[in-house]
Design an enzyme around this catalytic site. Sequence first.
Site, mmCIF file in Angstrom:
data_model
loop_
_atom_site.group_PDB
_atom_site.id
_atom_site.type_symbol
_atom_site.label_atom_id
_atom_site.label_comp_id
_atom_site.label_asym_id
_atom_site.label_seq_id
_atom_site.Cartn_x
_atom_site.Cartn_y
_atom_site.Cartn_z
ATOM 1 N N LYS A 131 0.787 -1.008 0.024
ATOM 2 C CA LYS A 131 -0.080 0.018 -0.086
ATOM 3 C C LYS A 131 1.000 1.082 0.084
ATOM 4 C CE LYS A 131 -3.871 2.258 2.541
ATOM 5 N NZ LYS A 131 -4.646 2.036 3.621
ATOM 6 N N SER A 190 -10.080 5.254 -5.235
ATOM 7 C CA SER A 190 -11.165 6.442 -5.620
ATOM 8 C C SER A 190 -10.654 7.314 -6.485
ATOM 9 C CB SER A 190 -11.436 7.079 -4.195
ATOM 10 O OG SER A 190 -10.197 7.415 -3.607
ATOM 11 N N ARG A 249 -10.888 9.217 1.202
ATOM 12 C CA ARG A 249 -10.917 9.910 2.606
ATOM 13 C C ARG A 249 -12.172 10.867 2.840
ATOM 14 N NH1 ARG A 249 -4.349 10.938 2.139
ATOM 15 N NH2 ARG A 249 -3.904 8.753 2.707
ATOM 16 N N GLU A 301 7.758 -6.783 1.292
ATOM 17 C CA GLU A 301 6.618 -6.523 2.133
ATOM 18 C C GLU A 301 5.781 -7.753 1.760
ATOM 19 O OE1 GLU A 301 5.467 -4.774 4.347
ATOM 20 O OE2 GLU A 301 6.542 -2.830 4.195
ATOM 21 N N LYS A 357 1.244 10.026 5.467
ATOM 22 C CA LYS A 357 1.194 8.500 6.175
ATOM 23 C C LYS A 357 2.693 8.048 5.393
ATOM 24 C CE LYS A 357 -3.657 7.907 6.537
ATOM 25 N NZ LYS A 357 -5.025 6.979 6.342
ATOM 26 N N LYS A 378 -2.120 -1.406 -3.999
ATOM 27 C CA LYS A 378 -3.253 -0.337 -3.814
ATOM 28 C C LYS A 378 -2.191 0.929 -3.962
ATOM 29 C CE LYS A 378 -6.465 1.975 -0.905
ATOM 30 N NZ LYS A 378 -7.272 1.887 0.282
ATOM 31 N N TYR A 417 -15.010 0.203 -7.718
ATOM 32 C CA TYR A 417 -16.410 1.003 -7.591
ATOM 33 C C TYR A 417 -17.256 0.862 -8.833
ATOM 34 C CZ TYR A 417 -13.832 2.984 -3.862
ATOM 35 O OH TYR A 417 -13.039 3.191 -2.754
#
Length: 329
Positions: free
Chosen positions: A201, A281, A211, A240, A224, A255, A319
């Site tokens: 991510k 998104s 968000r 990872e 982040k 992602k 979506y």
Amino acid sequence: MITGKFPALRLRRNRKTDWSRRLIEENNLTPNDFILPIFLIDGKNKKQSIKSMPGVYRHTIDKLNNIVDKAIKKGIPMIALFPYTEKRKKNELGTEALNENNLVCRALQKIKNKYKNEIGIMCDVALDPYTSHGHDGLLQNRYVLNDETIKILLDQSLLQAQMGCDVLAPSDMMDGRIGEIRKYLDKHNFKMTQILSYAVKYASSFYGPFRDAVGSKNLLKGNKKNYQMDYRNSDEALREVALDIKEGADMVMVKPGLPYLDIIKKVKENFKIPVVAYQVSGEYSLLEHGIKNDLTDRNIILESLISFKRAGANAIVSYYADRLDQIIK
């Protein structure tokens, strides 16, 4: 690789007709390839539009039957639940995540009671929908604490499993959390609850509309980057994934999706594990606004979705999943 020579070889021969193109196509999409995200809000009989995500809505729990019915009818194997948490329920520790009466828990119970195993349910394991600072874990001096955060994620994971979640999806990017969650679930006899790790991510600018959808956009303090991945790195992504597989992940997520097709391909080729791509998104909103402003036509949706399959993704969180009958023809 030399396969022939012009004019004896003419690659356009196979492209001449529609039936021929269909005959030799290498990748295609079916409803089985999709996970449908659903945004939840408190209240009754509400369907709330999300300004930054045209065509996507927040729904109250009493509206879920209609959405799930359609998803099952369309052959979608799994839905993913995301809560819009009211500001008054957020705090520094994200304690609403452990409330057995929170939006996700109530939705889980409602869906499982009615549909049993007709459709899978995925839930994020992370604190960002519940923290007043918008981060995925406990914040101290602008740094997200790793081990202290995992202790809370363990209880969040167990709670969601107890409420009926089929696939836990830790999206927090804390080191070591997959192994700890796996051990904790097994200890409490949830050995068959699956873990889909957000193993890769990235700290991305493509998350803005999401968000907004979950109510954390204007709350986020700082960024982040001290826990999500640096988008300049790809070898680190493999490390990872390797760690999370060793710790017990059943599937892994990359992602965002479209800007990271190379990562999807690398992960699939190196590990042969089920890989899920998240068409996030920001990707969705860029496509929708491009279509709305006549910069492109709606065929761009299918083209972008096919790219995930071509890269090696087994499934796609999108979506567009509830509109597949209009996209896949």
